[in-house]
Design a protein around this motif. Structure first.
Motif, mmCIF file in Angstrom:
data_model
loop_
_atom_site.group_PDB
_atom_site.id
_atom_site.type_symbol
_atom_site.label_atom_id
_atom_site.label_comp_id
_atom_site.label_asym_id
_atom_site.label_seq_id
_atom_site.Cartn_x
_atom_site.Cartn_y
_atom_site.Cartn_z
ATOM 1 N N ALA B 164 0.831 -1.202 0.000
ATOM 2 C CA ALA B 164 0.000 0.000 0.000
ATOM 3 C C ALA B 164 0.873 1.262 0.000
ATOM 4 O O ALA B 164 0.658 2.182 -0.793
ATOM 5 C CB ALA B 164 -0.930 -0.007 1.212
ATOM 6 N N PHE B 165 1.867 1.281 0.875
ATOM 7 C CA PHE B 165 2.736 2.457 0.944
ATOM 8 C C PHE B 165 3.599 2.585 -0.320
ATOM 9 O O PHE B 165 3.802 3.691 -0.832
ATOM 10 C CB PHE B 165 3.645 2.393 2.178
ATOM 11 N N LEU B 166 4.097 1.448 -0.804
ATOM 12 C CA LEU B 166 4.999 1.492 -1.955
ATOM 13 C C LEU B 166 4.262 1.791 -3.257
ATOM 14 O O LEU B 166 4.739 2.551 -4.084
ATOM 15 C CB LEU B 166 5.784 0.175 -2.080
ATOM 16 N N ASP B 167 3.079 1.190 -3.418
ATOM 17 C CA ASP B 167 2.324 1.453 -4.645
ATOM 18 C C ASP B 167 1.940 2.923 -4.742
ATOM 19 O O ASP B 167 1.914 3.506 -5.830
ATOM 20 C CB ASP B 167 1.056 0.583 -4.702
ATOM 21 N N THR B 168 1.628 3.512 -3.602
ATOM 22 C CA THR B 168 1.324 4.951 -3.589
ATOM 23 C C THR B 168 2.542 5.739 -4.073
ATOM 24 O O THR B 168 2.417 6.641 -4.913
ATOM 25 C CB THR B 168 0.935 5.396 -2.159
#
Ligand SMILES: Nc1nc2c(ncn2[C@@H]2O[C@H](COP(=O)(O)OP(=O)(O)O)[C@@H](O)[C@H]2O)c(=O)[nH]1
Ligand SMILES: [Mg+2]
Lengths: 150, 214
Positions: B164-168
């Motif tokens: 979630a953090f990385l895809d953002t």
């Protein structure tokens, strides 16, 4: 930590919440919410006078509110506000009081660690932390047990 | 723990929003410390964490503001939306009310951030399958209708949290690359770091950050 301390309130917010608070004050006792919101803006304002004003309002709110969550929030912002104006001894009183009730709170631990480092670096250590100075926060102790329940 | 001062070329600012108790602070903690904080106290106002990640060979420092979900903080935490490059909007898959409130959180996020802010919807507590109150399909449809990225995560097991953090971040980086995010805009939420250290404060090795777990 530095970021939280340098974080400055939006001037429009400060104005908005000041107007709300003053409007209510002129008609009687302001609501706890209005007082809390205004003081949260004040302690995040740049001039020291604003922060001091915010601290005074928080102390007042702390004494008059019966809501333990509000008391908890006040203590936190009292610690943060005093740290911002470099009143480190005061700040430590509040972090210490808070941590007596909720020892694991990381937000407060961070403030405390920061303040202690600052005092050490600036040669202030020893002036206040020793001895019973931390108990001097008159009238603020009452919340003890009530805050324990989550 | 720190990889050395200014060992990154961008700073992306994120905010995490959503009702109280959905697991915002636990998600942040899981992402920055790789640990689950079972007994996390209610956040007061805003909290803050950082971690350096890598996207397409670029080191990026994520500066993440975690907000308190209580109503009485809402007026004040709104100011943190400004200048966010990414917004993680969280609900709890076991509590439908937190899902129902999403439209109000989304309205705030849309009104207060810039049009390029990447909004990522997170259905947290996916480990509690037996207590599920919101289906994946339903939330996915909501996300698609509103142009949001979406994942179900568990701050407890760590499942999908990194993603979630990385895809953002990947999406933000992509927006920079294709020119849709203007770095010079006042509130892009992205700072580009020159290769050399800043010299605004003390020039020695970031004394102020030392000892802070943030
Ligand atoms: N089972 C489970 N519990 C979680 C998860 N994330 C958070 N919690 C619990 O939910 C509660 C609220 O979490 P917290 O992070 O404080 O929520 P916040 O108010 O949104 O910051 C805490 O008791 C956590 O232990 C998760 O992924 N799975
Ligand atoms: Mg929280």
């Amino acid at each position: 930590m530095e970021l939280l301390l340098n974080d400055v309130v939006d001037p429009n917010d400060l104005k908005k919440f000041r107007v709300m608070y003053e409007d209510q004050s002129s008609r009687g006792v302001p609501s706890e919410k209005a007082q809390f919101e205004y003081s949260m803006c004040l302690v995040r304002s740049r001039p020291d006078v604003d922060v001091k004003h915010g601290i005074a309002l928080l102390e007042d709110l702390f004494k008059r509110t019966r809501d333990t969550e509000t008391k908890r929030d006040c203590l936190y912002y009292l610690a943060l506000g005093n740290t911002r104006i470099k009143h480190y001894e005061e700040a430590l009183k509040f972090t210490k009081l808070f941590l007596q009730i909720e020892p694991q709170n990381q937000q407060v631990q961070h403030i405390q660690k920061y303040v202690k480092n600052k005092m050490r670096n600036e040669g202030l250590a020893g002036m206040a932390i020793v001895g019973g100075a931390a108990i001097a926060v008159g009238g603020l102790i009452g919340l003890g047990v009530s805050l324990l329940k989550k | 723990m720190a990889a050395g001062p200014y060992n990154y070329s961008y700073i992306f600012k994120y905010i995490i929003i959503g009702d109280m108790g959905v697991g915002k602070s636990c998600l942040l903690h899981q992402f920055t410390e790789k640990k689950f904080m079972a007994d996390c106290p209610h956040t007061i106002g805003v909290e803050f964490g950082t971690r350096i990640i890598e996207v397409s060979g670029q080191k990026i420092k994520l500066q993440i503001w975690d907000t308190a979900g209580q109503e009485r903080f809402r007026a004040v935490t709104r100011s943190y939306y400004r200048g966010a490059a990414g917004a993680l909007m969280v609900y709890d898959i076991t509590r439908r009310s937190t899902y129902n409130h999403l439209s109000s959180w989304l309205t705030d996020a849309r009104n207060l951030t810039n049009p390029n802010t990447v909004i990522f919807l997170i259905g947290n507590k996916s480990d509690l399958e037996a207590q599920r109150d919101v289906t994946y399909e339903e939330a996915k449809q909501f996300a698609d209708e509103n142009g949001l990225m979406f994942l179900e995560c568990s701050a407890k097991t760590g499942d999908n949290v990194e993603d979630a953090f990385l895809d953002t971040a990947k999406k933000i980086y992509q927006n920079i690359q294709d020119g849709s995010l203007d770095l010079n805009a006042a509130e892009s939420g992205v700072q580009h770091k020159p290769a050399t250290p800043r010299t605004t404060l003390n020039t020695d090795q970031q004394p102020s950050d030392k000892g802070c777990a943030c």
